[in-house]
Enzyme design. Sequence first.
Site, PDB file in Angstrom:
ATOM      1  N   ASN A 191       0.998  -1.142  -0.094  1.00 28.47           N
ATOM      2  CA  ASN A 191      -0.065  -0.202   0.006  1.00 28.47           C
ATOM      3  C   ASN A 191       0.868   1.353  -0.031  1.00 28.47           C
ATOM      4  O   ASN A 191       1.980   1.228   0.009  1.00 28.47           O
ATOM      5  CB  ASN A 191      -0.929  -0.078   1.132  1.00 28.47           C
ATOM      6  N   ASP A 227      -4.584  -6.121   5.391  1.00 31.56           N
ATOM      7  CA  ASP A 227      -5.652  -6.960   5.899  1.00 31.56           C
ATOM      8  C   ASP A 227      -5.632  -8.293   5.314  1.00 31.56           C
ATOM      9  O   ASP A 227      -6.314  -9.357   6.005  1.00 31.56           O
ATOM     10  CB  ASP A 227      -7.140  -6.284   5.641  1.00 31.56           C
ATOM     11  N   LYS A 246       8.676 -17.779  -9.518  1.00 26.99           N
ATOM     12  CA  LYS A 246       7.827 -16.964 -10.065  1.00 26.99           C
ATOM     13  C   LYS A 246       6.601 -17.288 -10.976  1.00 26.99           C
ATOM     14  O   LYS A 246       7.030 -18.261 -11.682  1.00 26.99           O
ATOM     15  CB  LYS A 246       8.708 -15.823 -11.270  1.00 26.99           C
ATOM     16  N   PHE A 254      -4.947   4.041  14.040  1.00 30.88           N
ATOM     17  CA  PHE A 254      -5.246   4.824  13.089  1.00 30.88           C
ATOM     18  C   PHE A 254      -6.303   4.268  12.325  1.00 30.88           C
ATOM     19  O   PHE A 254      -6.501   3.039  12.157  1.00 30.88           O
ATOM     20  CB  PHE A 254      -4.035   4.980  12.298  1.00 30.88           C
ATOM     21  N   LYS A 311     -14.483   1.444  14.830  1.00 31.17           N
ATOM     22  CA  LYS A 311     -13.245   0.819  14.701  1.00 31.17           C
ATOM     23  C   LYS A 311     -12.392   0.990  16.260  1.00 31.17           C
ATOM     24  O   LYS A 311     -12.025   0.020  16.670  1.00 31.17           O
ATOM     25  CB  LYS A 311     -12.226   1.363  13.638  1.00 31.17           C
ATOM     26  N   LYS A 316     -11.911  -2.344  18.050  1.00 31.43           N
ATOM     27  CA  LYS A 316     -10.385  -2.760  18.466  1.00 31.43           C
ATOM     28  C   LYS A 316     -10.118  -2.600  20.083  1.00 31.43           C
ATOM     29  O   LYS A 316      -9.136  -2.811  20.347  1.00 31.43           O
ATOM     30  CB  LYS A 316      -9.570  -2.184  17.523  1.00 31.43           C
TER      31      LYS A 316
HETATM   32  N1  CTP Z   1      -4.290  -2.909  11.892  1.00 32.21           N
HETATM   33  C1  CTP Z   1      -3.721  -3.863  12.726  1.00 32.21           C
HETATM   34  N2  CTP Z   1      -3.445  -5.144  12.164  1.00 32.21           N
HETATM   35  C2  CTP Z   1      -4.218  -5.356  10.894  1.00 32.21           C
HETATM   36  C3  CTP Z   1      -4.627  -4.448  10.270  1.00 32.21           C
HETATM   37  C4  CTP Z   1      -4.995  -2.978  10.926  1.00 32.21           C
HETATM   38  O1  CTP Z   1      -3.299  -3.689  13.675  1.00 32.21           O
HETATM   39  N3  CTP Z   1      -4.144  -6.772  10.474  1.00 32.21           N
HETATM   40  C5  CTP Z   1      -4.409  -1.538  12.567  1.00 32.21           C
HETATM   41  C6  CTP Z   1      -3.906  -0.401  12.054  1.00 32.21           C
HETATM   42  O2  CTP Z   1      -2.424  -0.297  12.485  1.00 32.21           O
HETATM   43  C7  CTP Z   1      -4.494   0.794  12.281  1.00 32.21           C
HETATM   44  C8  CTP Z   1      -5.863   0.399  12.810  1.00 32.21           C
HETATM   45  O3  CTP Z   1      -5.750  -1.258  13.179  1.00 32.21           O
HETATM   46  O4  CTP Z   1      -4.056   1.318  13.607  1.00 32.21           O
HETATM   47  C9  CTP Z   1      -6.993   0.561  11.620  1.00 32.21           C
HETATM   48  O5  CTP Z   1      -6.421  -0.027  10.523  1.00 32.21           O
HETATM   49  P1  CTP Z   1      -7.502   0.027   9.114  1.00 32.21           P
HETATM   50  O6  CTP Z   1      -6.786  -0.644   7.950  1.00 32.21           O
HETATM   51  O7  CTP Z   1      -7.929   1.441   8.913  1.00 32.21           O
HETATM   52  O8  CTP Z   1      -8.525  -0.781   9.634  1.00 32.21           O
HETATM   53  P2  CTP Z   1      -9.139  -2.211   9.298  1.00 32.21           P
HETATM   54  O9  CTP Z   1      -9.206  -2.966  10.500  1.00 32.21           O
HETATM   55  O10 CTP Z   1      -8.201  -2.800   8.365  1.00 32.21           O
HETATM   56  O11 CTP Z   1     -10.638  -1.963   8.973  1.00 32.21           O
HETATM   57  P3  CTP Z   1     -11.036  -1.578   7.191  1.00 32.21           P
HETATM   58  O12 CTP Z   1     -10.153  -1.994   6.392  1.00 32.21           O
HETATM   59  O13 CTP Z   1     -12.346  -2.483   7.289  1.00 32.21           O
HETATM   60  O14 CTP Z   1     -11.403  -0.223   7.285  1.00 32.21           O
END
Ligand code: CTP
Length: 412
Positions: free
Chosen positions: A205, A274, A284, A322, A336, A340
């Site tokens: 990303n 995620d 490859k 975040f 969130k 969390k």
């Molecule tokens: N985060 C984490 N572990 C993951 C994904 C996310 O600890 N596998 C943490 C990120 O570091 C951030 C927070 O969770 O502090 C939110 O991340 P975000 O990507 O916005 O949320 P998601 O849980 O992925 O939700 P969505 O993709 O549905 O918005």
Amino acid sequence: MLIALGVTGGIGAYKAVEVARGLQKRGHDVVAVMTAAAARFVGPITFEAITRRRVVLDQFEPGANAGIEHIALASTIDLLLVAPATANAIGKLANGIADDALTTLYVATRAPVLLAPSMNSQMFAHEAVRKNLDALAARGVRFVEPGEGYLACGWIGKGRLAEPEEIVAAAESILQPAGPLRGRRVLVTAGPTLEDIDPVRFIGNRSSGRMGFAIAAEAARRGAEVALVAGPTAIPPPPVGEVVRVRSAAEMHREVLARADDADVVIMAAAVADYAPAGPAGQKMAKTDGPITLALRPTPDILAELGNRRVAAGRGPVLVGFAAETGDLLARAAAKRARKRADLIVANDVSRSDAGFDVDSNEVTIIGPDGAAPLPLQGKDRVAAAILDRVERMLAGTPATSPQPFVEPDRG
Ligand code: CTP
């Protein structure tokens, strides 16, 4: 910070190796300056390997004087620490004798000076040495008192070099203005994670690491002991206590969990993937004619796991997450926070070009137990300061480096 570690010819010289390591662990850069006598006790190559810098041994060494080394070093160091400081070295420093690289550096620098004396107890008590120590103290030189006990020469008394941790702590107290986060351990994550598809391709990303790096740097400036777990980034991380490089969400999960129990604060600024390819290919992947489907499995949600552990244990670090969103910012971020079980969520609209990923500025709203506080568009360092102000308020009144009692945030 850059520290010149002067090593003089005493039996305690071997402990200076541990001092160098201790300073590095706290994020400092160390350059060893050894006297000829010190080099008879410990090989300069040991210091060179540990500090990853050329050891300064001889002020007249050919090639060393293009920049007049002792002057160049004198003006760049933040501290001159001499450990061990022998009676001879103390005598020279007290009297302005500059007959080698170390003593010349002392006269040339205006950085603070810290000495860790080490000698036989009779020598330490001798009037000549006392006078020299008094003269140095009157000039603002500071000391780490030698310990009492068994001396290498067989005597029992005061004169043994202080323990390396004590010397490092004394150096830190000079270097680090007493910040509000002093004594606190802050764990920060930053950057993206990359999930391998095959040996040459990955899912990633656009996170640059800037926001997390700004938080880590600001926490260190406020006196915290900072551990930074960072995914792959193009920009270098700030020089904080510990920097751990990871690649994937699984690695980040492992490194964060290994440190979270000792932390007072965990700030998850990383953009953790995620999903990761369910079975990354060993070779490859060859192109096919038609479309392909990539099977993905969810990665562990690190923040949610920390939140759940905290609920189960009834205590744990202050948790900051975040929320990078492209729409419905506040509602999604608040959800969130509840899901969390975090204390604070920093909500971030990443669809804008002047905020979020890969730019120096950010406009966020901090969502906490008492509602949402929008901040103006500003530099990431200012955003980092605002986040840490909020964290400090949550830590207020709780003892340093101990888990915080946990109150479950409102759900919904
Ligand atoms: N985060 C984490 N572990 C993951 C994904 C996310 O600890 N596998 C943490 C990120 O570091 C951030 C927070 O969770 O502090 C939110 O991340 P975000 O990507 O916005 O949320 P998601 O849980 O992925 O939700 P969505 O993709 O549905 O918005």
